[in-house]
Scaffold this motif. Structure first.
Motif, short mmCIF file in Angstrom:
data_model
loop_
_atom_site.label_atom_id
_atom_site.label_comp_id
_atom_site.label_asym_id
_atom_site.label_seq_id
_atom_site.Cartn_x
_atom_site.Cartn_y
_atom_site.Cartn_z
N ALA A 172 0.84 -1.20 0.00
CA ALA A 172 0.00 0.00 0.00
C ALA A 172 0.87 1.25 0.00
O ALA A 172 1.98 1.26 0.55
N TYR A 173 0.36 2.29 -0.63
CA TYR A 173 1.06 3.58 -0.69
C TYR A 173 0.07 4.69 -0.38
O TYR A 173 -1.08 4.66 -0.83
N SER A 174 0.50 5.65 0.40
CA SER A 174 -0.36 6.79 0.73
C SER A 174 0.29 8.09 0.26
O SER A 174 1.41 8.40 0.65
N PRO A 175 -0.41 8.87 -0.59
CA PRO A 175 0.11 10.18 -0.98
C PRO A 175 -0.18 11.26 0.05
O PRO A 175 0.24 12.40 -0.12
N THR A 176 -0.90 10.91 1.12
CA THR A 176 -1.25 11.91 2.12
C THR A 176 -0.54 11.72 3.45
O THR A 176 -0.31 12.70 4.17
N HIS A 177 -0.20 10.50 3.83
CA HIS A 177 0.34 10.24 5.16
C HIS A 177 1.51 9.25 5.10
O HIS A 177 1.60 8.42 4.20
N SER A 178 2.35 9.34 6.11
CA SER A 178 3.34 8.30 6.36
C SER A 178 2.69 7.25 7.25
O SER A 178 1.90 7.59 8.12
N PHE A 179 3.04 5.99 7.03
CA PHE A 179 2.41 4.96 7.84
C PHE A 179 3.39 3.84 8.15
O PHE A 179 4.47 3.74 7.57
N TYR A 180 2.97 3.01 9.08
CA TYR A 180 3.79 1.92 9.59
C TYR A 180 3.19 0.60 9.14
O TYR A 180 1.98 0.40 9.18
N GLU A 506 -10.56 16.67 -7.95
CA GLU A 506 -10.12 15.61 -7.06
C GLU A 506 -8.60 15.65 -6.86
O GLU A 506 -7.86 16.20 -7.67
N ASN A 507 -8.16 15.06 -5.77
CA ASN A 507 -6.73 14.88 -5.47
C ASN A 507 -5.94 16.18 -5.46
O ASN A 507 -4.89 16.29 -6.11
N PRO A 508 -6.39 17.21 -4.73
CA PRO A 508 -5.63 18.47 -4.72
C PRO A 508 -4.23 18.32 -4.16
O PRO A 508 -3.34 19.13 -4.46
N PHE A 509 -3.99 17.27 -3.34
CA PHE A 509 -2.67 17.07 -2.77
C PHE A 509 -1.62 16.77 -3.83
O PHE A 509 -0.43 16.98 -3.61
N VAL A 510 -2.04 16.27 -5.01
CA VAL A 510 -1.07 15.95 -6.06
C VAL A 510 -0.35 17.21 -6.53
O VAL A 510 0.87 17.22 -6.74
N ALA A 511 -1.10 18.31 -6.67
CA ALA A 511 -0.49 19.57 -7.11
C ALA A 511 0.56 20.04 -6.12
O ALA A 511 1.66 20.47 -6.50
N ARG A 512 0.24 19.94 -4.83
CA ARG A 512 1.19 20.42 -3.83
C ARG A 512 2.42 19.51 -3.72
O ARG A 512 3.54 19.98 -3.50
N LEU A 513 2.23 18.20 -3.87
CA LEU A 513 3.38 17.30 -3.86
C LEU A 513 4.32 17.60 -5.02
O LEU A 513 5.54 17.62 -4.87
N TRP A 514 3.73 17.83 -6.21
CA TRP A 514 4.58 18.18 -7.35
C TRP A 514 5.33 19.48 -7.06
O TRP A 514 6.53 19.59 -7.33
N ALA A 515 4.62 20.49 -6.53
CA ALA A 515 5.25 21.78 -6.27
C ALA A 515 6.38 21.64 -5.25
O ALA A 515 7.42 22.30 -5.38
N THR A 516 6.21 20.79 -4.24
CA THR A 516 7.25 20.59 -3.23
C THR A 516 8.50 20.00 -3.86
O THR A 516 9.62 20.48 -3.61
N GLN A 517 8.34 18.96 -4.68
CA GLN A 517 9.51 18.38 -5.34
C GLN A 517 10.15 19.37 -6.30
O GLN A 517 11.38 19.43 -6.43
N ARG A 518 9.32 20.16 -6.97
CA ARG A 518 9.84 21.14 -7.92
C ARG A 518 10.70 22.19 -7.22
O ARG A 518 11.76 22.57 -7.71
N SER A 611 2.39 14.52 4.33
CA SER A 611 3.06 14.65 5.62
C SER A 611 4.57 14.82 5.43
O SER A 611 5.21 15.60 6.14
N ALA A 612 5.16 14.11 4.46
CA ALA A 612 6.59 14.26 4.19
C ALA A 612 6.89 15.63 3.60
O ALA A 612 7.92 16.23 3.91
N ALA A 613 5.99 16.15 2.77
CA ALA A 613 6.18 17.48 2.20
C ALA A 613 6.14 18.54 3.29
O ALA A 613 6.93 19.49 3.29
N ASP A 614 5.21 18.41 4.24
CA ASP A 614 5.14 19.35 5.35
C ASP A 614 6.41 19.31 6.18
O ASP A 614 6.96 20.34 6.57
N ALA A 615 6.90 18.09 6.47
CA ALA A 615 8.11 17.96 7.27
C ALA A 615 9.31 18.55 6.53
O ALA A 615 10.15 19.22 7.13
N ALA A 616 9.39 18.34 5.21
CA ALA A 616 10.50 18.86 4.43
C ALA A 616 10.50 20.39 4.41
O ALA A 616 11.56 21.02 4.40
#
Length: 712
Positions: A172-180, A506-518, A611-616
């Motif tokens: 499983a993969y989450s684009p919104t949270h880190s998990f254990y 839908e999936n507004p977090f995708v835009a922010r994840l891309w922007a963070t990596q950019r 969550s990783a983007a926020d931490a970064a």
């Protein structure tokens, strides 16, 4: 699927436990909401629970004095009437996205002071597909009383997903949270009828402190095929945003033998705890080797030394001898970085073996070639097929050199503060590089142009990993996405058909994840080339648009309980108790600024969850900062203010929960999440802003509509 409690002020919902089980394409939800009355008088909780479209409600149980009390269900029209009645009384606007669906409602009364009551809701729904993956969503709402007191969440929420440990399902993969992940756990729900019938082992994933919307993807794959999924966000007036994941086949291809070179700085500045940690890291690298691998150990200060002249096989005897060599390393002398890299590149690359270099230093080049750009250029020309992973320890190093060696070497750069563990940083990378599955992977989309991809260029996939790509895209429609790569058995190609939407909220977090990596990529480019107006403008625009702290965009946070007489200190603390987030904060030494900026950029380049983007970006869960969709708010004078808002320009003032409020949500659906932040909100648009205020207009005029059409 938000769970939303609407209560009297005396009742506080303490915790929420969400369990989701996948069995035969059916998702079984069990949500336990715990309420406790912390007031001094008897209270009542009014529990509102929207169901996802197509969900089959099983039951709702309330534990009241040991008795189970049934709830009530209603259709969408009844749900909307009740909802609008509630929000017009300013009780809870958190259900905005879900009013097209059914609703569960249960009133819990009485709840005595100090008493705890629980509500258990169970329902099933068919898992929706996203390409070659099953998608699971969950959203927890927020009570009005907590918005008024600026609380970020309603107590603890845990989220647990379980599904069969079957080869057809990937990790499983989450684009919104880190998990254990607990691979040995078995999960049983509230009663036996809810437990899975699967008799084998179970995969269990847990988000221990879930906030906001939770999204997970479970890759569906067969033994000989991969799973490819797409999450897209398309504003409609610009290129779309895409998150593409590749989960390799469940079958294990023939292992790739590696040639691993570990280069350790043993100059005088590495003395003390750092050299101890470097020794431990070296031994950890040795323990990650398999019998088919080979290794080299290179240590350098003023001179360059090697464990042996050439690669050694990873036999038990050779590893023991290498450990003894590491134990005898001593830190003294200057820093000959160019000589160490020359030695690491001197051994020829053999076909069929994957060459990897791990390079660790805490200093600047002081012996041999000292120009970092010349060193990086020389390595780039001679690197060939080698992968280079770098580790920079402390602020007294050339961060641009550490970054560029990794970026051009198709590796990663890790920056370790003096108080952090060098051993842990090296160990994480070494454990990830144990078994390469596919190398030189490239992605193609027929009929749709992928733009500004991160990561870009050929990529590698190691055991236990998925490949996550973030990109802009031009074009739309049903498209074949194809991944091509190399394995020891020859070339491979995997493809699937997905839909790139022309417009989708839908999936507004995708835009922010891309922007963070950019931002992370552009920051590294700026350190390499010295920057340009184009790069600076793009970093500034991304920071302001997506609320990402950068050297050009920061926001103010008033820390609660901060000593306002505190002097200016590390971390950007001002005498008035205001903290600056972003690279502009404070005035530490230039080397420390560069180190922290490079560390943040490296984390941003690898962020694949919100969550990783926020931490970064250094964004913590603070009571004065809140995020809704792609908008970041800070609390200023009791108003949640969009960080993009500038005081110049037109502001349309609207009264919360009025006819104008609901009309705005109808014509601008993207306001739904920002408006849920509170009842005093300012949201910035293209060349105007909208403010929620008790003194705002209750109806929109023709002039207001024209203003929105032209400027929003």
């Amino acid at each position: 699927m938000p769970a939303c409690g609407i209560t009297t002020p005396a009742v506080f919902r303490q915790s929420s436990d969400v369990r989701v089980e996948l069995a035969d394409r059916v998702l079984r939800y069990e949500i336990t909401e715990t309420f406790v009355n912390r007031g001094s008088r008897v209270g009542e909780a009014d529990f509102m629970f929207p169901l996802p479209k197509g969900a089959a409600f099983q039951d709702l149980k309330l534990s009241i004095n040991g008795e189970l009390v049934a709830g009530e269900t209603m259709n969408a029209n009844q749900a909307r009437q009740i909802y609008e009645e509630i929000v017009r009384r300013q009780r809870d606007p958190a259900l905005l996205e879900w009013m097209g669906y059914g609703l569960l409602r249960a009133r819990i009364f009485p709840i005595a002071p100090g008493e705890e009551k629980k509500v258990v809701v169970r329902f099933q729904t068919v898992a929706q597909r996203e390409g070659d993956a099953l998608r699971i969503d969950y959203f927890r709402g927020m009570r009005t009383s907590q918005r008024e007191t600026n609380q970020q969440s309603e107590g603890r929420m845990s989220f647990v997903l379980t599904y069969p440990n079957d080869p057809m399902y990937g990790r499983a993969y989450s684009p919104t949270h880190s998990f254990y992940e607990d691979p040995y756990a078995s999960e049983t729900f509230g009663d036996r009828s809810f437990a899975s019938n699967y008799r084998g082992s179970t995969r269990r994933f847990e988000i221990r402190d879930a906030r906001g919307e939770v999204t997970l993807l479970i890759p569906i794959r067969r033994s000989a095929s991969a799973a490819i999924s797409l999450l897209a966000n398309a504003p409609g007036n610009d290129d779309g945003f895409a998150l593409i994941t590749l989960s390799p086949p469940a079958i294990q291809p023939r292992a790739v033998p590696r040639d691993l070179t570990f280069v350790i700085d043993v100059s005088g500045s590495m003395s003390g705890e750092k050299i101890e940690q470097a020794r431990a890291a070296g031994k950890q690298v040795l323990r990650s080797l398999s019998s088919m691998d080979r290794f080299r150990l290179i240590d350098f200060s003023s001179d360059v030394r090697t464990f042996r002249d050439n690669f050694s096989t990873a036999s038990r005897e050779n590893i023991r001898a290498a450990e003894r060599y590491i134990d005898e390393l001593d830190a003294q002398g200057s820093t000959n970085i160019s000589g160490a890299l020359d030695e690491a590149l001197s051994s020829p690359v053999q076909p069929g073996r994957l060459p990897i270099i791990l390079f660790l230093t805490d200093g600047q080049p002081t012996v041999g070639e000292r120009d970092a750009s010349v060193i990086a250029s020389s390595v780039a020309k001679r690197r060939g097929s080698r992968r280079v992973f770098t580790f920079g320890v402390g602020a007294d190093l050339n961060v641009s050199l550490i970054e560029q060696l990794a970026l051009e070497g198709r590796g990663t750069a890790s920056f370790v503060r003096p108080e952090e563990s060098v051993e842990r940083a090296v160990g994480i990378v070494a454990s990830r590089l144990t078994s390469p599955l596919v190398t030189d992977v490239r992605v193609h989309a027929d009929g749709v142009r992928l733009l500004k991809m991160h990561p870009s260029g050929p990529m590698d996939i190691f055991a236990g990993e998925d490949l996550v790509i973030l990109s802009r895209y031009d074009g739309s429609g049903n498209t074949v996405v194809r991944f091509d790569g190399q394995t020891t058995s020859g070339p491979v190609s995997w493809s699937t058909r997905v839909n790139f939407p022309d417009r989708s909220r839908e999936n507004p977090f995708v835009a922010r994840l891309w922007a963070t990596q950019r931002v992370g990529y552009l920051s590294a480019e700026k350190r390499k080339y010295g920057g340009s107006q184009e790069i600076n403008d793009e970093i500034r625009d991304l920071g302001e648009r997506f609320g990402i702290p950068t050297e050009f965009s920061s926001y103010l946070v008033v820390e609660p309980g901060m000593n306002r007489r505190r002097d200016m200190g590390a971390g950007g603390v001002q005498p008035n108790g205001i903290v600056l987030r972003g690279a502009t904060a404070g005035a530490p030494a230039p080397a420390a600024v560069q180190f922290e900026a490079a560390k943040s950029a490296a984390a941003q380049r690898s962020a694949t969850s919100v969550s990783a983007a926020d931490a970064a970006a250094g964004i913590r869960d603070e009571s004065n900062v809140r995020r809704a969709g792609n908008v970041t708010f800070v609390l200023r004078d009791s108003v949640w203010t969009d960080v993009r808002y500038k005081k110049s320009g037109t502001v349309l003032q609207v009264k919360p929960f009025s006819d104008a409020y609901f009309k705005l949500l109808e014509i601008i659906p993207d306001l739904r999440e920002p408006f849920s932040v509170g009842e005093r909100v300012i949201v910035a648009g293209r060349s105007m802003a909208i403010e929620l205020t008790p003194s705002g207009d209750e109806r929109l005029t023709d002039r207001d509509m024209a203003l929105i059409r032209d400027r929003w």
